[in-house]
Write a protein that holds these residues in place. Sequence first.
Motif, PDB file in Angstrom:
ATOM      1  N   LEU A   1       0.869  -1.220  -0.145  1.00 17.21           N
ATOM      2  CA  LEU A   1       0.001   0.057  -0.109  1.00 17.21           C
ATOM      3  C   LEU A   1       0.859   1.301   0.005  1.00 17.21           C
ATOM      4  O   LEU A   1       0.483   2.273  -0.585  1.00 17.21           O
ATOM      5  CB  LEU A   1      -0.881   0.019   1.141  1.00 17.21           C
ATOM      6  CG  LEU A   1      -2.145   1.181   1.226  1.00 17.21           C
ATOM      7  CD1 LEU A   1      -2.811   0.854   0.113  1.00 17.21           C
ATOM      8  CD2 LEU A   1      -2.841   0.892   2.582  1.00 17.21           C
ATOM      9  N   SER A   2       2.105   1.264   0.622  1.00 17.99           N
ATOM     10  CA  SER A   2       2.969   2.345   0.701  1.00 17.99           C
ATOM     11  C   SER A   2       3.513   2.750  -0.700  1.00 17.99           C
ATOM     12  O   SER A   2       3.879   3.822  -1.150  1.00 17.99           O
ATOM     13  CB  SER A   2       4.082   2.160   1.466  1.00 17.99           C
ATOM     14  OG  SER A   2       4.629   0.694   1.191  1.00 17.99           O
ATOM     15  N   ASP A   3       3.615   1.841  -1.506  1.00 15.94           N
ATOM     16  CA  ASP A   3       3.886   1.941  -2.927  1.00 15.94           C
ATOM     17  C   ASP A   3       2.813   2.980  -3.560  1.00 15.94           C
ATOM     18  O   ASP A   3       3.300   3.827  -4.376  1.00 15.94           O
ATOM     19  CB  ASP A   3       4.199   0.586  -3.866  1.00 15.94           C
ATOM     20  CG  ASP A   3       5.306  -0.426  -3.339  1.00 15.94           C
ATOM     21  OD1 ASP A   3       5.908   0.245  -2.618  1.00 15.94           O
ATOM     22  OD2 ASP A   3       5.075  -1.387  -3.214  1.00 15.94           O
ATOM     23  N   ALA A   4       1.657   2.461  -3.495  1.00 16.06           N
ATOM     24  CA  ALA A   4       0.715   3.362  -4.182  1.00 16.06           C
ATOM     25  C   ALA A   4       0.687   4.856  -3.474  1.00 16.06           C
ATOM     26  O   ALA A   4       0.245   5.713  -3.920  1.00 16.06           O
ATOM     27  CB  ALA A   4      -0.857   2.814  -3.956  1.00 16.06           C
ATOM     28  N   ALA A   5       0.759   4.715  -2.038  1.00 17.81           N
ATOM     29  CA  ALA A   5       0.709   6.035  -1.406  1.00 17.81           C
ATOM     30  C   ALA A   5       1.704   7.094  -1.876  1.00 17.81           C
ATOM     31  O   ALA A   5       1.742   8.326  -1.860  1.00 17.81           O
ATOM     32  CB  ALA A   5       0.902   5.955   0.021  1.00 17.81           C
ATOM     33  N   ARG A   6       2.800   6.558  -2.557  1.00 21.82           N
ATOM     34  CA  ARG A   6       3.650   7.557  -3.066  1.00 21.82           C
ATOM     35  C   ARG A   6       3.341   8.314  -3.858  1.00 21.82           C
ATOM     36  O   ARG A   6       3.808   9.506  -4.356  1.00 21.82           O
ATOM     37  CB  ARG A   6       5.067   6.788  -3.518  1.00 21.82           C
ATOM     38  CG  ARG A   6       5.960   6.302  -2.617  1.00 21.82           C
ATOM     39  CD  ARG A   6       7.241   5.697  -3.301  1.00 21.82           C
ATOM     40  NE  ARG A   6       6.886   4.469  -4.353  1.00 21.82           N
ATOM     41  CZ  ARG A   6       7.146   4.869  -5.598  1.00 21.82           C
ATOM     42  NH1 ARG A   6       7.658   5.902  -6.051  1.00 21.82           N
ATOM     43  NH2 ARG A   6       7.033   3.792  -6.317  1.00 21.82           N
ATOM     44  N   PHE A   7       2.431   7.802  -4.763  1.00 21.94           N
ATOM     45  CA  PHE A   7       1.632   8.575  -6.040  1.00 21.94           C
ATOM     46  C   PHE A   7       0.332   9.362  -5.466  1.00 21.94           C
ATOM     47  O   PHE A   7       0.252  10.355  -6.164  1.00 21.94           O
ATOM     48  CB  PHE A   7       1.398   7.591  -6.896  1.00 21.94           C
ATOM     49  CG  PHE A   7       2.376   6.768  -7.504  1.00 21.94           C
ATOM     50  CD1 PHE A   7       3.020   7.347  -8.534  1.00 21.94           C
ATOM     51  CD2 PHE A   7       2.690   5.398  -7.284  1.00 21.94           C
ATOM     52  CE1 PHE A   7       4.057   6.858  -9.332  1.00 21.94           C
ATOM     53  CE2 PHE A   7       3.570   4.815  -7.781  1.00 21.94           C
ATOM     54  CZ  PHE A   7       4.403   5.354  -8.780  1.00 21.94           C
ATOM     55  N   ALA A   8       0.113   9.228  -4.374  1.00 21.99           N
ATOM     56  CA  ALA A   8      -0.981   9.974  -3.676  1.00 21.99           C
ATOM     57  C   ALA A   8      -0.623  11.260  -3.029  1.00 21.99           C
ATOM     58  O   ALA A   8      -1.428  12.346  -2.782  1.00 21.99           O
ATOM     59  CB  ALA A   8      -2.103   9.297  -2.814  1.00 21.99           C
ATOM     60  N   GLY A   9       0.429  11.423  -2.802  1.00 20.02           N
ATOM     61  CA  GLY A   9       0.814  12.562  -2.220  1.00 20.02           C
ATOM     62  C   GLY A   9       0.392  12.556  -0.660  1.00 20.02           C
ATOM     63  O   GLY A   9       0.250  11.645   0.149  1.00 20.02           O
ATOM     64  N   SER A  10      -0.284  14.052  -0.514  1.00 21.06           N
ATOM     65  CA  SER A  10      -0.977  14.149   0.631  1.00 21.06           C
ATOM     66  C   SER A  10      -2.167  13.827   0.734  1.00 21.06           C
ATOM     67  O   SER A  10      -2.984  13.866   1.764  1.00 21.06           O
ATOM     68  CB  SER A  10      -0.789  15.840   1.171  1.00 21.06           C
ATOM     69  OG  SER A  10      -1.331  16.552  -0.174  1.00 21.06           O
TER      70      SER A  10
END
Length: 338
Positions: free
Chosen positions: A160-169
């Motif tokens: 999930l942290s891999d996707a969170a990188r693209f979500a920013g804040s």
Amino acid sequence: MPLASDVLFGDRRAVRSCGGVISGKFPDAPNAGADRAGGADLHIHSTASDGSLSPAGIMEEARRQGLTHIAITDHDTLEGVRQARQAGIPDGLCLISGVEISTQPPPGIPASGSLHILGYGIPPDHPEVNTALARSQDARRDRNPEIIRRLNAAGIRIRLSDAARFAGSGPVSRPHIARALMDAGIVSSIEDAFQRWLKKGRPAYVDKYRIPCAAAVDLIRRAGGVAVLAHPGLLLRGGGMTIDTVCDILAPLKIGGIEVYYPEHGARQTRLFFAAARARGLLATGGTDFHGDIKPGVRMGSARGKFQVPGGTAAALLARLYAIEHSTESSTPGENPL
């Protein structure tokens, strides 16, 4: 009733050009040609949901594209509008408060997944609206771990942290998971990720709570806003229904408009949607559904180059909001009587 300053943002000159002032209510009916000199895009997503540009970045891009009227319509949140307001609206730009709500289709509309309803003119700090949207946001967030678990079970090692990188804040959503799949070399594009893994019926799809369509429309109207059926052409792709049938089903809900102008609508569809709106006294709105890098090639205001929201579209929306604000037919404060 919501004040113009609650739903319209921009410098005094820009807001006057679309019928309002920065403080207080609309003083006069908006000029029907107010957005003819520039351009409009009334369907834009920011990093507050699944877009790749921040609200401030969206406003700067709108200026570069020569737009004078925009609406930030993030999925199930008004946070993008709040952030834009805090950042400050550039000179010459009018920002209309908006949201795109994922709803449970009403009986008779066999939509696969959500029926999207755009809400315009909602005060971004409206307590009841934000409480309802928070439940939908929680549903989006809570399904993400299960999507990742299903991908892992299929042998795809992403976190999930891999996707969170693209979500920013912003909140993590399926397009961010799709970008993580692209980054890992599993898929060739975001569309490929949805087609192979993330859309309904695919191995990693996880359903979520959706506010009932009737409740969403009622919520928008009681907040003094206008509810608009988003991109009906996508809804009708499977065949078997017409725009007239959809409108007849939505009529008791008191829907206020149809997103007639949309990049994926063909010329014939656009004419049919416009005729359906006109016959029922509904607004004909439009926008690109801009997501930045999430939808490569779709530019704000012009999509893939030839698309344009007709002049006067934004002013017509503002005129409807003006009519709601000034109507004396409602006995309930903030309620849309139209």
